[in-house]
Design a protein around this motif. Structure first.
Motif, PDB file in Angstrom:
ATOM      1  N   SER A   1       4.667  -8.178  -1.031  1.00  0.00           N
ATOM      2  CA  SER A   1       3.765  -7.024  -1.061  1.00  0.00           C
ATOM      3  C   SER A   1       4.364  -5.945  -1.960  1.00  0.00           C
ATOM      4  O   SER A   1       5.577  -5.792  -2.020  1.00  0.00           O
ATOM      5  N   PRO A   2       3.501  -5.212  -2.657  1.00  0.00           N
ATOM      6  CA  PRO A   2       4.023  -4.186  -3.564  1.00  0.00           C
ATOM      7  C   PRO A   2       4.694  -3.030  -2.818  1.00  0.00           C
ATOM      8  O   PRO A   2       4.308  -2.701  -1.704  1.00  0.00           O
ATOM      9  N   VAL A   3       5.691  -2.448  -3.455  1.00  0.00           N
ATOM     10  CA  VAL A   3       6.367  -1.268  -2.926  1.00  0.00           C
ATOM     11  C   VAL A   3       5.629  -0.051  -3.476  1.00  0.00           C
ATOM     12  O   VAL A   3       5.453   0.085  -4.685  1.00  0.00           O
ATOM     13  N   ILE A   4       5.180   0.812  -2.578  1.00  0.00           N
ATOM     14  CA  ILE A   4       4.398   1.976  -2.980  1.00  0.00           C
ATOM     15  C   ILE A   4       5.309   3.209  -2.987  1.00  0.00           C
ATOM     16  O   ILE A   4       5.869   3.562  -1.949  1.00  0.00           O
ATOM     17  N   PRO A   5       5.479   3.864  -4.143  1.00  0.00           N
ATOM     18  CA  PRO A   5       6.307   5.081  -4.186  1.00  0.00           C
ATOM     19  C   PRO A   5       5.727   6.161  -3.272  1.00  0.00           C
ATOM     20  O   PRO A   5       4.504   6.330  -3.205  1.00  0.00           O
ATOM     21  N   PRO A   6       6.584   6.891  -2.562  1.00  0.00           N
ATOM     22  CA  PRO A   6       6.112   7.891  -1.597  1.00  0.00           C
ATOM     23  C   PRO A   6       5.202   8.964  -2.195  1.00  0.00           C
ATOM     24  O   PRO A   6       4.289   9.433  -1.540  1.00  0.00           O
ATOM     25  N   GLU A   7       5.444   9.339  -3.463  1.00  0.00           N
ATOM     26  CA  GLU A   7       4.663  10.430  -4.048  1.00  0.00           C
ATOM     27  C   GLU A   7       3.193  10.076  -4.290  1.00  0.00           C
ATOM     28  O   GLU A   7       2.359  10.959  -4.432  1.00  0.00           O
ATOM     29  N   ILE A   8       2.860   8.777  -4.330  1.00  0.00           N
ATOM     30  CA  ILE A   8       1.456   8.401  -4.512  1.00  0.00           C
ATOM     31  C   ILE A   8       0.938   7.536  -3.361  1.00  0.00           C
ATOM     32  O   ILE A   8      -0.183   7.061  -3.404  1.00  0.00           O
ATOM     33  N   ALA A   9       1.748   7.374  -2.332  1.00  0.00           N
ATOM     34  CA  ALA A   9       1.384   6.481  -1.223  1.00  0.00           C
ATOM     35  C   ALA A   9       0.091   6.894  -0.534  1.00  0.00           C
ATOM     36  O   ALA A   9      -0.752   6.048  -0.228  1.00  0.00           O
ATOM     37  N   SER A  10      -0.086   8.172  -0.283  1.00  0.00           N
ATOM     38  CA  SER A  10      -1.281   8.605   0.454  1.00  0.00           C
ATOM     39  C   SER A  10      -2.547   8.266  -0.324  1.00  0.00           C
ATOM     40  O   SER A  10      -3.541   7.830   0.248  1.00  0.00           O
ATOM     41  N   HIS A  11      -2.510   8.419  -1.639  1.00  0.00           N
ATOM     42  CA  HIS A  11      -3.679   8.113  -2.468  1.00  0.00           C
ATOM     43  C   HIS A  11      -3.912   6.600  -2.554  1.00  0.00           C
ATOM     44  O   HIS A  11      -5.042   6.133  -2.438  1.00  0.00           O
ATOM     45  N   VAL A  12      -2.848   5.840  -2.735  1.00  0.00           N
ATOM     46  CA  VAL A  12      -2.965   4.391  -2.910  1.00  0.00           C
ATOM     47  C   VAL A  12      -3.411   3.712  -1.617  1.00  0.00           C
ATOM     48  O   VAL A  12      -4.232   2.798  -1.631  1.00  0.00           O
ATOM     49  N   LEU A  13      -2.884   4.151  -0.486  1.00  0.00           N
ATOM     50  CA  LEU A  13      -3.178   3.493   0.792  1.00  0.00           C
ATOM     51  C   LEU A  13      -4.494   3.942   1.430  1.00  0.00           C
ATOM     52  O   LEU A  13      -4.976   3.283   2.350  1.00  0.00           O
ATOM     53  N   GLU A  14      -5.077   5.023   0.935  1.00  0.00           N
ATOM     54  CA  GLU A  14      -6.291   5.563   1.546  1.00  0.00           C
ATOM     55  C   GLU A  14      -7.435   4.551   1.521  1.00  0.00           C
ATOM     56  O   GLU A  14      -7.826   4.035   0.482  1.00  0.00           O
ATOM     57  N   GLY A  15      -7.932   4.217   2.712  1.00  0.00           N
ATOM     58  CA  GLY A  15      -9.077   3.321   2.837  1.00  0.00           C
ATOM     59  C   GLY A  15      -8.773   1.838   2.713  1.00  0.00           C
ATOM     60  O   GLY A  15      -9.687   1.020   2.758  1.00  0.00           O
ATOM     61  N   VAL A  16      -7.514   1.470   2.568  1.00  0.00           N
ATOM     62  CA  VAL A  16      -7.150   0.057   2.436  1.00  0.00           C
ATOM     63  C   VAL A  16      -6.951  -0.551   3.824  1.00  0.00           C
ATOM     64  O   VAL A  16      -6.305   0.048   4.682  1.00  0.00           O
ATOM     65  N   ASP A  17      -7.516  -1.730   4.029  1.00  0.00           N
ATOM     66  CA  ASP A  17      -7.316  -2.446   5.295  1.00  0.00           C
ATOM     67  C   ASP A  17      -5.889  -2.967   5.318  1.00  0.00           C
ATOM     68  O   ASP A  17      -5.520  -3.829   4.524  1.00  0.00           O
ATOM     69  N   LEU A  18      -5.079  -2.439   6.211  1.00  0.00           N
ATOM     70  CA  LEU A  18      -3.673  -2.834   6.285  1.00  0.00           C
ATOM     71  C   LEU A  18      -3.458  -4.090   7.120  1.00  0.00           C
ATOM     72  O   LEU A  18      -2.329  -4.516   7.331  1.00  0.00           O
ATOM     73  N   CYS A  19      -4.527  -4.688   7.618  1.00  0.00           N
ATOM     74  CA  CYS A  19      -4.495  -5.954   8.358  1.00  0.00           C
ATOM     75  C   CYS A  19      -3.807  -5.830   9.714  1.00  0.00           C
ATOM     76  O   CYS A  19      -3.396  -6.838  10.286  1.00  0.00           O
TER      77      CYS A  19
END
Length: 116
Positions: free
Chosen positions: A17-35
């Motif tokens: 799984s990709p590593v999401i940098p903390p500074e953009i995590a909120s934008h990238v993860l918004e609305g994604v089904d985390l399973c």
């Protein structure tokens, strides 16, 4: 026709799984089904049945969910990094690129250490 039985190790195939940098995590993860709901069902099935062959549907559903999630996260991550790079001053963008390259090198070394 031969039937394939999945085991937990089958969930670990493919790219990580990709590593999401903390500074953009909120934008990238918004609305994604985390399973997490599918994972909860898988754990419940394993807890009740104690072995993987009885949880084939849950294993398949979790694998499909994570593959879809990871594809979406990679696309969002690329889009966010591109937008971030376009809005940054050139010096900061170069510094960010250098930082990301160092992190990739570090992760590569970590993975190689465990493979050897």
């Amino acid at each position: 026709m031969e039937e394939t039985i999945m085991v937990g190790d089958d969930l670990m195939t493919g790219p990580p799984s990709p590593v999401i940098p903390p500074e953009i995590a909120s934008h990238v993860l918004e609305g994604v089904d985390l399973c997490d709901g599918v994972l909860r069902n898988l754990f419940l099935c394993l807890q009740i049945n104690d072995i993987e062959p009885f949880c084939q549907d849950e294993l398949v559903m979790y694998k499909q969910c994570t593959e879809k999630r990871d594809r979406e996260l990679r696309k969002r991550l690329q889009d966010s990094e591109r937008k971030l790079g376009l809005s940054m001053p050139l010096n900061e963008a170069k510094e960010r690129a250098s930082q990301l390259e160092k992190e990739v090198t570090s992760l590569d070394r970590y993975v190689l250490k465990w493979l050897v």
